[in-house]
Scaffold this motif. Structure first.
Motif, PDB file in Angstrom:
ATOM      1  N   PHE A 127       0.829  -1.207   0.000  1.00  0.00           N
ATOM      2  CA  PHE A 127       0.000   0.000   0.000  1.00  0.00           C
ATOM      3  C   PHE A 127       0.862   1.256   0.000  1.00  0.00           C
ATOM      4  O   PHE A 127       1.832   1.361   0.748  1.00  0.00           O
ATOM      5  N   HIS A 128       0.504   2.186  -0.843  1.00  0.00           N
ATOM      6  CA  HIS A 128       1.178   3.483  -0.915  1.00  0.00           C
ATOM      7  C   HIS A 128       0.235   4.486  -1.563  1.00  0.00           C
ATOM      8  O   HIS A 128      -0.795   4.109  -2.113  1.00  0.00           O
ATOM      9  N   LYS A 129       0.628   5.742  -1.493  1.00  0.00           N
ATOM     10  CA  LYS A 129      -0.040   6.804  -2.241  1.00  0.00           C
ATOM     11  C   LYS A 129       0.987   7.363  -3.209  1.00  0.00           C
ATOM     12  O   LYS A 129       2.194   7.165  -3.012  1.00  0.00           O
ATOM     13  N   ASP A 130       0.521   8.061  -4.241  1.00  0.00           N
ATOM     14  CA  ASP A 130       1.457   8.557  -5.258  1.00  0.00           C
ATOM     15  C   ASP A 130       1.694  10.062  -5.166  1.00  0.00           C
ATOM     16  O   ASP A 130       2.476  10.604  -5.944  1.00  0.00           O
ATOM     17  N   ASN A 131       0.985  10.747  -4.260  1.00  0.00           N
ATOM     18  CA  ASN A 131       1.137  12.214  -4.213  1.00  0.00           C
ATOM     19  C   ASN A 131       2.424  12.591  -3.494  1.00  0.00           C
ATOM     20  O   ASN A 131       3.155  11.726  -2.999  1.00  0.00           O
ATOM     21  N   VAL A 149      -4.279  13.202 -11.515  1.00  0.00           N
ATOM     22  CA  VAL A 149      -4.940  11.910 -11.718  1.00  0.00           C
ATOM     23  C   VAL A 149      -3.987  10.954 -12.434  1.00  0.00           C
ATOM     24  O   VAL A 149      -3.213  11.383 -13.293  1.00  0.00           O
ATOM     25  N   ARG A 150      -4.005   9.689 -12.002  1.00  0.00           N
ATOM     26  CA  ARG A 150      -3.234   8.660 -12.728  1.00  0.00           C
ATOM     27  C   ARG A 150      -4.213   7.760 -13.454  1.00  0.00           C
ATOM     28  O   ARG A 150      -5.263   7.389 -12.921  1.00  0.00           O
ATOM     29  N   CYS A 151      -3.847   7.416 -14.683  1.00  0.00           N
ATOM     30  CA  CYS A 151      -4.676   6.526 -15.503  1.00  0.00           C
ATOM     31  C   CYS A 151      -3.912   5.231 -15.683  1.00  0.00           C
ATOM     32  O   CYS A 151      -2.702   5.245 -15.901  1.00  0.00           O
ATOM     33  N   THR A 200      -4.937   5.381  -1.547  1.00  0.00           N
ATOM     34  CA  THR A 200      -4.072   4.267  -1.130  1.00  0.00           C
ATOM     35  C   THR A 200      -4.301   3.098  -2.085  1.00  0.00           C
ATOM     36  O   THR A 200      -5.443   2.700  -2.317  1.00  0.00           O
ATOM     37  N   HIS A 201      -3.220   2.571  -2.651  1.00  0.00           N
ATOM     38  CA  HIS A 201      -3.352   1.490  -3.637  1.00  0.00           C
ATOM     39  C   HIS A 201      -2.118   0.602  -3.647  1.00  0.00           C
ATOM     40  O   HIS A 201      -1.088   0.948  -3.063  1.00  0.00           O
ATOM     41  N   SER A 202      -2.234  -0.523  -4.344  1.00  0.00           N
ATOM     42  CA  SER A 202      -1.140  -1.484  -4.439  1.00  0.00           C
ATOM     43  C   SER A 202      -1.275  -2.221  -5.772  1.00  0.00           C
ATOM     44  O   SER A 202      -2.393  -2.536  -6.188  1.00  0.00           O
TER      45      SER A 202
HETATM   46 FE   FE2 Z   1       1.290   3.909  -7.248  1.00  0.00          FE
END
Ligand code: FE2
Ligand code: AKG
Length: 301
Positions: A127-131, A149-151, A200-202
């Protein structure tokens, strides 16, 4: 512009819905899946083009390997530099996708700074965030609706099998990794996934053979023996691209790139030369911002 892309009308869980509904889901959940942007008949040709792009890059020394993930090919450069993807408008740069990006960001001209890539094989999870100011609630990133935004486009189906995106729904409003229900995004070839960089994503989700619809925490997934895990449908090919609205969040992101300059420089040096990228982006209504000096200087001649 390109007939290969359908005009987006359908989105999560198969109901057809409007662009306004897509925006509403994105604001509420921090992500939205737009279904069927590419028809299934494009699958083989698109995968073949991506692999041709990989081999062309390999021949030029533009493929990176990381010891921790020996099975993964990371293509250096941005997606515009992958000429083989031109017939698909480099995946994210055609009207159908840009119509969604403009609506999600609420600006007429999104900014692009070379942050797009394609990966081959199963990569990292966790798990992480990209900001930029990920877990710091006092950071500028946490004031107002986030402007980047990420696509993601996964070139295989992840609705039943492993390898897709895992997210915590609604976690784009919480500067922690523990908020939000965990789901495995059931993307299929041709769908596009859009997420707020604060979400939060992985990556590389693993589904259980015995219970493929039960979404696990990534820390648990990595410890599972292979026999318990659903396989991946084919060698994973996943493409990502980031766009931003002008504003303070974009400025903080540029500061963050400067801090991580050494990590990103190989990608930026191999990106599409600005003299070719700028007109291409201009036709799509996208503004360009070069993040480093020397951007694009190792692109193909
Ligand atoms: Fe990411
Ligand atoms: O591999 C994935 O599916 C997600 C990768 C990721 O975290 C990202 O592109 O920000």
């Amino acid at each position: 512009m390109n007939a290969r892309y359908a005009v987006p009308a359908a989105e999560p869980q198969a109901e057809r819905s409007s662009l306004e509904d897509t925006v509403e889901r994105f604001r509420r959940d921090g992500l939205v899946v737009v279904r069927g942007l590419l028809p299934d008949t494009e699958r083989d040709a698109l995968r073949a083009a991506a692999f041709a792009g990989l081999e062309a890059a390999r021949a030029r020394g533009a493929v990176m390997h990381v010891p921790a993930f020996p099975g993964v090919d990371f293509l250096l450069g941005d997606l515009l530099a992958v000429r083989e993807l031109g017939p698909w408008e480099h995946l994210f740069f055609g009207d159908a996708v840009q119509r969604v990006v403009r609506a999600l960001l609420g600006v007429p001209s999104p900014v692009y700074w070379g942050d797009s890539s394609v990966q081959f094989g199963s990569g990292p999870r966790g798990f992480h965030k990209d900001n930029a100011g990920r877990l710091d609630a006092s950071h500028d990133d946490w004031r107002g609706p986030y402007g980047l935004v990420r696509c993601g486009l996964y070139m295989q189906d992840h609705d039943r099998l492993s390898g897709g995106l895992k997210v915590r729904v609604g976690s784009h409003d919480a500067p922690d990794h523990s908020s939000g229900r965990i789901i495995d995004v059931d993307s299929r070839f041709g769908d596009l996934v859009f997420w707020n960089l604060r979400l939060t994503h992985s990556g590389n989700a693993r589904r259980l053979r015995a219970a493929p619809k039960v979404a696990l925490h990534p820390a648990l997934e990595s410890r599972l023996p292979t026999w318990m895990v659903c396989p991946e449908p084919a060698r994973r090919v996943a493409a990502f691209c980031t766009f931003g609205a002008p504003g303070v969040h974009l400025e903080r992101y540029m500061d963050y790139l400067e801090r991580r300059r050494d990590d990103y420089l190989p990608y930026f040096l191999h990106a599409r030369r600005p003299d070719e990228a700028v007109p291409l982006l201009g036709r799509a209504g996208i503004a360009f911002r070069a993040p480093v000096a020397g951007y694009g200087e190792r692109d193909r001649p």
